[in-house]
Design an enzyme around this catalytic site. Structure first.
Site, PDB file in Angstrom:
ATOM      1  CG  ASP A   1      -0.277  -0.011   2.547  1.00  0.00           C
ATOM      2  OD1 ASP A   1       0.927   0.338   2.619  1.00  0.00           O
ATOM      3  OD2 ASP A   1      -0.940  -0.327   3.548  1.00  0.00           O
TER       4      ASP A   1
ATOM      5  N   PRO B   1     -12.730 -24.723  -3.596  1.00  0.00           N
ATOM      6  CG  PRO B   1     -15.040 -24.478  -3.706  1.00  0.00           C
ATOM      7  CD  PRO B   1     -13.926 -25.387  -4.114  1.00  0.00           C
TER       8      PRO B   1
END
Length: 139
Positions: free
Chosen positions: A16, A58
């Site tokens: 970030d 998943p």
């Protein structure tokens, strides 16, 4: 249980504006680490599809505890192992170390799924094949 380790160098795009890894990037790394774990055990995602007729694995639950941040250029080690195998699901633990210190503990639950025989447009959980259980039990 079988364990796999891999080193990951933190890239510019993982960070970030404060130069700290943006936390969702870790979850992508954990997903790659689960794939690497299966491949190292001798059962790649491709095998899951072509050998076992599954659609995928998943994730149905995930969480992480963050202790030490990482920044651009750092090299972290992700150690992944299957902690528990149920009928159609399994739990993975990822331990991330940085400079030999525990940086992150992550936990995920995944389910093996295939096409529903009654309606191929739907997915249905599938039992973990005994061969896969054996591969992960060898430690």
């Amino acid at each position: 249980m079988f364990t796999n380790r891999r080193d990951v160098q933190i890239q510019w795009g993982d960070c970030d504006p404060a130069n700290i890894v943006y936390y969702p990037r870790y979850f992508a790394m954990f997903d790659d680490s689960t794939s690497a774990l299966f491949a190292a055990a001798g059962c790649s995602k491709r095998d899951l599809v072509h050998v076992y007729g599954l659609v995928g694995i998943p994730m149905v639950d995930t969480r992480a505890k963050f202790y030490i941040p990482s920044t651009y250029g750092d090299v972290i080690t992700i150690e992944s192992r299957i902690e528990k195998i149920n009928r159609s699901s399994f739990e993975v633990i990822h331990k991330v170390t940085k400079d030999d210190a525990l940086a992150i503990e992550a936990f995920e639950t995944r389910v093996l799924v295939g096409r529903d025989p009654a309606d191929p447009s739907k997915l249905k959980s599938a039992a973990v094949p005994a061969e896969i259980v054996e591969k992960f039990m060898r430690g």
